[in-house]
Enzyme design. Sequence first.
Site, PDB file in Angstrom:
ATOM      1  N   GLU A  14    -100.207  35.885  54.535  1.00 36.20           N
ATOM      2  CA  GLU A  14    -100.978  35.260  55.674  1.00 36.20           C
ATOM      3  C   GLU A  14    -100.959  36.008  56.988  1.00 36.20           C
ATOM      4  O   GLU A  14     -99.900  35.849  57.593  1.00 36.20           O
ATOM      5  CB  GLU A  14    -100.244  33.842  55.733  1.00 36.20           C
ATOM      6  CG  GLU A  14    -101.143  33.040  56.877  1.00 36.20           C
ATOM      7  CD  GLU A  14    -100.642  31.645  57.334  1.00 36.20           C
ATOM      8  OE1 GLU A  14     -99.414  31.300  56.506  1.00 36.20           O
ATOM      9  OE2 GLU A  14    -101.372  30.978  58.031  1.00 36.20           O
ATOM     10  N   LYS A  58    -104.380  34.846  52.609  1.00 37.33           N
ATOM     11  CA  LYS A  58    -104.675  33.467  53.440  1.00 37.33           C
ATOM     12  C   LYS A  58    -104.888  34.069  54.913  1.00 37.33           C
ATOM     13  O   LYS A  58    -104.157  34.270  55.698  1.00 37.33           O
ATOM     14  CB  LYS A  58    -103.337  32.678  53.483  1.00 37.33           C
ATOM     15  CG  LYS A  58    -103.652  31.374  54.346  1.00 37.33           C
ATOM     16  CD  LYS A  58    -102.333  30.328  54.211  1.00 37.33           C
ATOM     17  CE  LYS A  58    -102.611  29.203  55.161  1.00 37.33           C
ATOM     18  NZ  LYS A  58    -101.967  27.962  54.760  1.00 37.33           N
ATOM     19  N   SER A 109    -106.723  27.155  59.111  1.00 32.65           N
ATOM     20  CA  SER A 109    -107.782  26.555  59.971  1.00 32.65           C
ATOM     21  C   SER A 109    -107.697  26.886  61.419  1.00 32.65           C
ATOM     22  O   SER A 109    -108.395  26.885  62.198  1.00 32.65           O
ATOM     23  CB  SER A 109    -107.930  24.975  59.868  1.00 32.65           C
ATOM     24  OG  SER A 109    -106.682  24.343  60.153  1.00 32.65           O
ATOM     25  N   GLY A 110    -106.477  27.239  61.439  1.00 31.09           N
ATOM     26  CA  GLY A 110    -106.129  28.132  62.982  1.00 31.09           C
ATOM     27  C   GLY A 110    -106.444  27.286  64.092  1.00 31.09           C
ATOM     28  O   GLY A 110    -106.294  27.756  65.306  1.00 31.09           O
ATOM     29  N   GLY A 111    -106.569  25.862  64.275  1.00 30.03           N
ATOM     30  CA  GLY A 111    -106.663  25.236  65.248  1.00 30.03           C
ATOM     31  C   GLY A 111    -108.120  24.716  65.614  1.00 30.03           C
ATOM     32  O   GLY A 111    -108.609  24.035  66.521  1.00 30.03           O
ATOM     33  N   ARG A 141    -103.450  22.019  59.692  1.00 30.45           N
ATOM     34  CA  ARG A 141    -103.767  21.029  60.823  1.00 30.45           C
ATOM     35  C   ARG A 141    -105.251  20.284  60.411  1.00 30.45           C
ATOM     36  O   ARG A 141    -105.223  19.081  60.498  1.00 30.45           O
ATOM     37  CB  ARG A 141    -104.107  21.714  62.095  1.00 30.45           C
ATOM     38  CG  ARG A 141    -102.667  21.691  62.585  1.00 30.45           C
ATOM     39  CD  ARG A 141    -102.899  22.848  63.827  1.00 30.45           C
ATOM     40  NE  ARG A 141    -102.856  24.122  63.374  1.00 30.45           N
ATOM     41  CZ  ARG A 141    -102.939  25.177  64.336  1.00 30.45           C
ATOM     42  NH1 ARG A 141    -102.970  25.144  65.254  1.00 30.45           N
ATOM     43  NH2 ARG A 141    -102.882  26.653  63.545  1.00 30.45           N
TER      44      ARG A 141
HETATM   45  C1  5MM Z   1     -98.426  23.886  58.293  1.00 39.13           C
HETATM   46  O1  5MM Z   1     -98.395  25.031  59.144  1.00 39.13           O
HETATM   47  C2  5MM Z   1     -97.797  26.200  58.582  1.00 39.13           C
HETATM   48  C3  5MM Z   1     -96.084  26.589  59.157  1.00 39.13           C
HETATM   49  O2  5MM Z   1     -96.405  27.002  60.307  1.00 39.13           O
HETATM   50  P1  5MM Z   1     -94.866  27.046  61.146  1.00 39.13           P
HETATM   51  O3  5MM Z   1     -94.062  28.031  60.421  1.00 39.13           O
HETATM   52  O4  5MM Z   1     -95.500  27.642  62.405  1.00 39.13           O
HETATM   53  O5  5MM Z   1     -94.247  25.977  61.287  1.00 39.13           O
HETATM   54  C4  5MM Z   1     -98.698  27.411  59.042  1.00 39.13           C
HETATM   55  O6  5MM Z   1     -98.201  28.712  58.449  1.00 39.13           O
HETATM   56  C5  5MM Z   1     -99.988  27.077  58.354  1.00 39.13           C
HETATM   57  O7  5MM Z   1     -99.580  27.081  56.785  1.00 39.13           O
HETATM   58  C6  5MM Z   1    -101.004  28.030  58.321  1.00 39.13           C
HETATM   59  O8  5MM Z   1    -100.934  28.322  60.013  1.00 39.13           O
HETATM   60  C7  5MM Z   1    -102.230  27.369  58.371  1.00 39.13           C
HETATM   61  O9  5MM Z   1    -102.239  26.303  58.966  1.00 39.13           O
HETATM   62  P2  5MM Z   1    -103.580  25.702  59.847  1.00 39.13           P
HETATM   63  O10 5MM Z   1    -103.097  24.409  60.721  1.00 39.13           O
HETATM   64  O11 5MM Z   1    -103.762  26.944  60.769  1.00 39.13           O
HETATM   65  O12 5MM Z   1    -104.656  25.414  58.680  1.00 39.13           O
END
Ligand code: 5MM
Length: 330
Positions: A175, A217, A258-260, A292
Amino acid sequence: MSSSETIATLANAKGKGILAADESFGSIKKRFDNVGVPTTEETRRAYREMLFTTEGLEAYVSGVILFEETLGHKTAKGQPFVEVLRNKGILPGIKVDQGLVPLAEGSLEQTTKGLDGLPARLEGYVKQGATFAKWRAVFLIGEGLPSSALIDVNAANLAAYAKACQNAGLVPIVEPEVLMEGPHSLERAAEVQDEVLKAVFAALKSRRVDLPQMILKPSMVVPGAKATPVSPRDVGEATVASFRKTLPSELPMVAFLSGGQTEDQVNANLSAINQAAALTEEPWRLTFSFGRSLQKTALGLWKGETAHVAAAQKALLASAARASTASLGR
Ligand code: 5MM
């Protein structure tokens, strides 16, 4: 389960994606704070139980990424989450990075830690039932950023992690997240995405990571959150154009973060990316691994209350169904 079976299950699951539920202690606290839920081990467990016991989730989700603590958690009735997921045909995965640290003292940029002792930890996760893993690296866009030093370090670490996973029999999700923070344009995001993905695949190849046995990812190519938004069609074309320049054809699957982005935005963009890729018959399956945007509505309804579980699960299922539809280019 062998790595080949894992990748086949994830990559051949048309219309399905991966639920990212691997928020670390700090991230889940932020999400809970937003809806007024206290953060304790029990609220984290109860929240994840609500997510994973959603009836019908398996129609849209083929894998769930868990946080280390969650991998060992059970339902209130004592059934391990890993078993709950497996009984639905959903594969459990595990976040194995240990979060972000400054690249250097005073630097705005952050790299990811977690390589120390990784092989031993991976062995333990396999014993606990994990079939795939995830490591997130972030790239901030700014003046002169991301730096080439950051790109090099993050690419090398992602490759070292991926190789360690394959040695342990886990499918690595790689990712590299290009952050949406800031006012940068779509064109600038595309330039950075090209540079990051080129470096990541060069590092993966030089480590001899088996590319057909991994999942990417990435971010979608979108302008910064403080810039004027562009149409899904522009996002679709820019994202696929970047992939054509950087992704090897033997990569089986791309699962976007999804990145916000809002749920509506991210699904419109995922659908447009799939439409753009279909036009030129790109080889990769392009689906979702949202955190998210899949959970936001459900979490807002749940609010820590047992009485709200059914409503929250209904919302999660609806969000997953929308992402599934988008992954089919509809
Ligand atoms: C669910 O959030 C994941 C873990 O993040 P942290 O290590 O900061 O707690 C993160 O890696 C997440 O899998 C990705 O960013 C994708 O999540 P989004 O919310 O961007 O779709």
